[in-house]
Enzyme design. Structure first.
Site, PDB file in Angstrom:
ATOM      1  N   HIS A 242      -9.677   0.976   4.916  1.00 36.54           N
ATOM      2  CA  HIS A 242      -8.496   0.943   5.690  1.00 36.54           C
ATOM      3  C   HIS A 242      -8.222   2.039   6.641  1.00 36.54           C
ATOM      4  CE1 HIS A 242      -4.266   2.258   6.531  1.00 36.54           C
ATOM      5  NE2 HIS A 242      -3.887   1.167   5.731  1.00 36.54           N
TER       6      HIS A 242
ATOM      7  N   SER B  40       3.245  -2.680  10.282  1.00 34.71           N
ATOM      8  CA  SER B  40       4.911  -2.635  10.734  1.00 34.71           C
ATOM      9  C   SER B  40       5.373  -3.845  10.141  1.00 34.71           C
ATOM     10  CB  SER B  40       5.154  -2.178  11.882  1.00 34.71           C
ATOM     11  OG  SER B  40       4.790  -0.933  12.154  1.00 34.71           O
TER      12      SER B  40
ATOM     13  N   GLU C 226      -6.750   4.411   8.066  1.00 31.59           N
ATOM     14  CA  GLU C 226      -6.785   5.957   7.893  1.00 31.59           C
ATOM     15  C   GLU C 226      -7.824   6.310   7.022  1.00 31.59           C
ATOM     16  OE1 GLU C 226      -3.054   5.564   5.736  1.00 31.59           O
ATOM     17  OE2 GLU C 226      -2.039   4.714   7.527  1.00 31.59           O
TER      18      GLU C 226
ATOM     19  N   ASN D 102       0.841  -1.233  -0.044  1.00 30.42           N
ATOM     20  CA  ASN D 102      -0.105  -0.100  -0.032  1.00 30.42           C
ATOM     21  C   ASN D 102       0.891   1.229   0.160  1.00 30.42           C
ATOM     22  OD1 ASN D 102      -1.705   2.081   0.317  1.00 30.42           O
ATOM     23  ND2 ASN D 102      -2.473   1.338   2.587  1.00 30.42           N
ATOM     24  N   TRP D 103       1.081   1.844  -1.106  1.00 31.65           N
ATOM     25  CA  TRP D 103       2.098   2.849  -1.217  1.00 31.65           C
ATOM     26  C   TRP D 103       1.466   4.331  -0.593  1.00 31.65           C
ATOM     27  CZ3 TRP D 103       4.037   2.245  -7.087  1.00 31.65           C
ATOM     28  CH2 TRP D 103       4.688   0.996  -7.332  1.00 31.65           C
ATOM     29  N   LYS D 104       0.138   4.067  -0.321  1.00 30.60           N
ATOM     30  CA  LYS D 104      -0.480   5.322   0.167  1.00 30.60           C
ATOM     31  C   LYS D 104      -0.054   6.406  -0.487  1.00 30.60           C
ATOM     32  CE  LYS D 104      -0.131   3.159   4.890  1.00 30.60           C
ATOM     33  NZ  LYS D 104      -0.179   3.126   6.121  1.00 30.60           N
TER      34      LYS D 104
ATOM     35  N   GLY E  14       2.831  -1.291   4.389  1.00 31.40           N
ATOM     36  CA  GLY E  14       2.705   0.299   3.959  1.00 31.40           C
ATOM     37  C   GLY E  14       4.309   0.535   3.883  1.00 31.40           C
TER      38      GLY E  14
ATOM     39  N   GLU F  50      -5.470  -5.376  10.436  1.00 29.94           N
ATOM     40  CA  GLU F  50      -4.389  -4.242  10.593  1.00 29.94           C
ATOM     41  C   GLU F  50      -4.714  -3.573  11.916  1.00 29.94           C
ATOM     42  OE1 GLU F  50      -2.317  -3.010   6.958  1.00 29.94           O
ATOM     43  OE2 GLU F  50      -3.910  -1.876   7.001  1.00 29.94           O
TER      44      GLU F  50
ATOM     45  N   GLY G 184       2.492   1.746  10.934  1.00 30.46           N
ATOM     46  CA  GLY G 184       3.290   3.267  10.769  1.00 30.46           C
ATOM     47  C   GLY G 184       3.917   3.476  12.142  1.00 30.46           C
TER      48      GLY G 184
HETATM   49  P1  PGA Z   1       2.843  -0.005   7.830  1.00 31.39           P
HETATM   50  O1  PGA Z   1       1.456   0.523   7.055  1.00 31.39           O
HETATM   51  O2  PGA Z   1       3.375  -1.110   7.100  1.00 31.39           O
HETATM   52  O3  PGA Z   1       3.374   1.083   7.391  1.00 31.39           O
HETATM   53  O4  PGA Z   1       2.515  -0.124   9.099  1.00 31.39           O
HETATM   54  C1  PGA Z   1       0.568  -0.876   6.940  1.00 31.39           C
HETATM   55  C2  PGA Z   1      -0.685  -0.340   6.196  1.00 31.39           C
HETATM   56  O5  PGA Z   1      -1.223   0.751   6.584  1.00 31.39           O
HETATM   57  O6  PGA Z   1      -1.540  -0.965   5.196  1.00 31.39           O
END
Ligand code: PGA
Length: 253
Positions: free
Chosen positions: A98, A212, A100, A10-12, A233, A167, A173
């Site tokens: 997600h 993470s 976020e 997931n490149w966000k 991520g 998640e 993150g």
């Molecule tokens: P992260 O994000 O690997 O940076 O913790 C995972 C995600 O949000 O899909």
């Protein structure tokens, strides 16, 4: 259990088109090792880079997805992207729900509508579920995640139309990964919840872990029961790290 692990990136909101192409090219370097035949790779670039990344990876067995979509097919929804547009840009998958986006106000009912939109467009939804730190502190984590599953899927979804990603919000993150016991407990609870709904076909629904994930912990996480891959991520923005994570997912014969 699905035969191969699914390694999703997931490149966000990272990368201009040039950066995304560099990243895609970095991943393609692993093709000669046969990696793409041993795991399934999925990348989810920002909307603006979908077409260009699809052009670059299209013939190389790497799958591509969007990071969200609107529930409607088209119309007066300024700034939004439909599932049909993601498909048109070369996507096969879409991440939905997600944390976020849930934190920005998306409800499970919204996620349900988006999952229906994805299926309408012929995309495979990757539906994210996960608890907040306070839910875990108050031992409500399983209840919260089970409720996410029960309320984020349309009634008519079939088990072969779903990928689930667990998640824990506090692990995204932050560098904090759930312990192996935490992951085992939750993935078993998720599988049980899916089995209540789909019967023994639930065994074939890929359930990913995210939060993470990095080269150093990927092999251990993917060796756990009921973990069918990872949603990555931060570490997916570095091609070498993402390749190492993918290599950690190769199932030994
Ligand atoms: P992260 O994000 O690997 O940076 O913790 C995972 C995600 O949000 O899909």
């Amino acid at each position: 259990m699905p035969d191969q692990k699914l390694i999703a990136g997931n490149w966000k909101m990272n990368g201009l088109t040039g950066d995304c192409l560099v990243l895609a090219d970095g991943l393609l370097k692993a093709e000669s090792s046969g990696l793409f035949d041993k795991v399934q790779l999925l990348v989810c670039p920002p909307f603006t880079s979908l077409t260009i990344v699809a052009d670059r990876i299209g013939n190389h067995k790497i799958l591509m997805g969007g990071q969200d979509c609107h529930a409607a097919e088209k119309g007066a929804h300024t700034g939004c992207i439909s599932a049909e547009m993601l498909k048109d840009a070369g996507s096969t998958h879409v991440i939905l729900g997600h944390s976020e986006r849930r934190q920005a106000g998306e409800s499970s009912a919204d996620v349900t509508e988006k999952v229906s939109a994805a299926l309408r467009a012929g995309l495979m939804p990757v539906v994210c579920v996960g608890e907040q730190e306070e839910d875990r502190d108050s031992a409500r984590h399983i209840e919260v995640v089970t409720q996410h599953i029960e309320t984020s899927l349309p009634d008519d979804i079939r088990p072969d139309q779903l990928i689930l990603a667990y998640e824990p919000v506090w692990a995204i993150g932050t560098g904090k990964t759930a312990s192996t016991d935490d992951i085992l407990e939750m993935h078993k609870a998720i599988r049980d919840s899916l089995a209540r709904r789909f019967g023994n076909k639930a065994d074939f629904i890929p359930v990913l872990y995210g939060g993470s994930v990095k080269p150093a912990n990927a092999a251990e996480i993917m060796s756990l029961d009921n973990v069918d891959g990872v949603l990555v991520g931060g570490a997916s923005l570095n091609a070498d790290d993402f390749i190492k994570i993918a290599e950690a997912g190769i199932v030994k014969e």
